[in-house]
Design a protein around this motif. Sequence first.
Motif, PDB file in Angstrom:
ATOM      1  N   GLY A  38       0.820  -1.214   0.000  1.00 34.41           N
ATOM      2  CA  GLY A  38       0.000   0.000   0.000  1.00 34.41           C
ATOM      3  C   GLY A  38       0.852   1.262   0.000  1.00 34.41           C
ATOM      4  O   GLY A  38       0.573   2.218  -0.727  1.00 34.41           O
ATOM      5  N   VAL A  39       1.898   1.268   0.815  1.00 33.12           N
ATOM      6  CA  VAL A  39       2.802   2.422   0.865  1.00 33.12           C
ATOM      7  C   VAL A  39       3.499   2.592  -0.477  1.00 33.12           C
ATOM      8  O   VAL A  39       3.594   3.710  -1.002  1.00 33.12           O
ATOM      9  CB  VAL A  39       3.826   2.251   2.011  1.00 33.12           C
ATOM     10  N   ARG A  40       3.980   1.489  -1.030  1.00 34.35           N
ATOM     11  CA  ARG A  40       4.659   1.575  -2.329  1.00 34.35           C
ATOM     12  C   ARG A  40       3.698   2.027  -3.428  1.00 34.35           C
ATOM     13  O   ARG A  40       4.070   2.831  -4.277  1.00 34.35           O
ATOM     14  CB  ARG A  40       5.283   0.225  -2.699  1.00 34.35           C
ATOM     15  N   ARG A  41       2.484   1.509  -3.424  1.00 36.38           N
ATOM     16  CA  ARG A  41       1.505   1.904  -4.447  1.00 36.38           C
ATOM     17  C   ARG A  41       1.275   3.418  -4.403  1.00 36.38           C
ATOM     18  O   ARG A  41       1.275   4.095  -5.431  1.00 36.38           O
ATOM     19  CB  ARG A  41       0.194   1.154  -4.239  1.00 36.38           C
ATOM     20  N   ALA A  42       1.111   3.960  -3.212  1.00 34.89           N
ATOM     21  CA  ALA A  42       0.902   5.408  -3.067  1.00 34.89           C
ATOM     22  C   ALA A  42       2.144   6.184  -3.509  1.00 34.89           C
ATOM     23  O   ALA A  42       2.036   7.184  -4.229  1.00 34.89           O
ATOM     24  CB  ALA A  42       0.543   5.737  -1.621  1.00 34.89           C
ATOM     25  N   LEU A  43       3.314   5.724  -3.085  1.00 33.76           N
ATOM     26  CA  LEU A  43       4.556   6.397  -3.453  1.00 33.76           C
ATOM     27  C   LEU A  43       4.779   6.358  -4.957  1.00 33.76           C
ATOM     28  O   LEU A  43       5.128   7.373  -5.563  1.00 33.76           O
ATOM     29  CB  LEU A  43       5.745   5.756  -2.734  1.00 33.76           C
ATOM     30  N   TYR A  44       4.563   5.198  -5.568  1.00 37.12           N
ATOM     31  CA  TYR A  44       4.760   5.078  -7.009  1.00 37.12           C
ATOM     32  C   TYR A  44       3.805   6.007  -7.760  1.00 37.12           C
ATOM     33  O   TYR A  44       4.190   6.645  -8.737  1.00 37.12           O
ATOM     34  CB  TYR A  44       4.561   3.637  -7.467  1.00 37.12           C
ATOM     35  N   GLY A  45       2.573   6.070  -7.308  1.00 40.52           N
ATOM     36  CA  GLY A  45       1.611   6.974  -7.935  1.00 40.52           C
ATOM     37  C   GLY A  45       2.045   8.426  -7.803  1.00 40.52           C
ATOM     38  O   GLY A  45       1.971   9.205  -8.767  1.00 40.52           O
ATOM     39  N   ASP A  46       2.504   8.797  -6.620  1.00 38.63           N
ATOM     40  CA  ASP A  46       2.971  10.172  -6.402  1.00 38.63           C
ATOM     41  C   ASP A  46       4.182  10.491  -7.267  1.00 38.63           C
ATOM     42  O   ASP A  46       4.299  11.588  -7.818  1.00 38.63           O
ATOM     43  CB  ASP A  46       3.316  10.396  -4.931  1.00 38.63           C
TER      44      ASP A  46
END
Length: 163
Positions: A38-46
């Motif tokens: 979840g953290v990576r998904r948000a970071l990658y999107g950002d």
Amino acid sequence: MPWVPLLSAVVGAVIATSSAALLDRFRWRRERHDRLIGVRRALYGDYLECLSQARNAFRSLSRNLEAAASEREQMARDSFAPCYGIRYQMSITASKDVFEASEIAFRRLRDFRDLAAAGTLASDEAYVGGRVLYDDALSRLRAAMRQDLDADRVSATPARLQR
């Protein structure tokens, strides 16, 4: 004979306690992995959003014939500046493959920034070449992100459940 029921109760308690502990450990590991994803998904999107915003600013600069050289350079640098902070987040959170791909995309976009800052127009061969290099690096970055997030497996799961 009175020891047999007591012994079986103790063995049953040990088995039950061990099973509960093992299940808790598996659950903890799964939840930890889910949080990381979840953290990576948000970071990658950002990160992709930040790169996209900078890229769009460079596109505008490459079509702006009226901006002075100093103004063009300042606009290019200001548009790219937010990418540095999120780049450092990527360096400590992203998987190795994603981080390496993100560094390549970052450098290609930085090269592209330099072209826009120098006044290279969208019709120039250097601009087109820089755009192609960046687009290729961005495609590789997105593929690495999808693989790291196992996006194909996750997105395919609901389709299998509907059958």
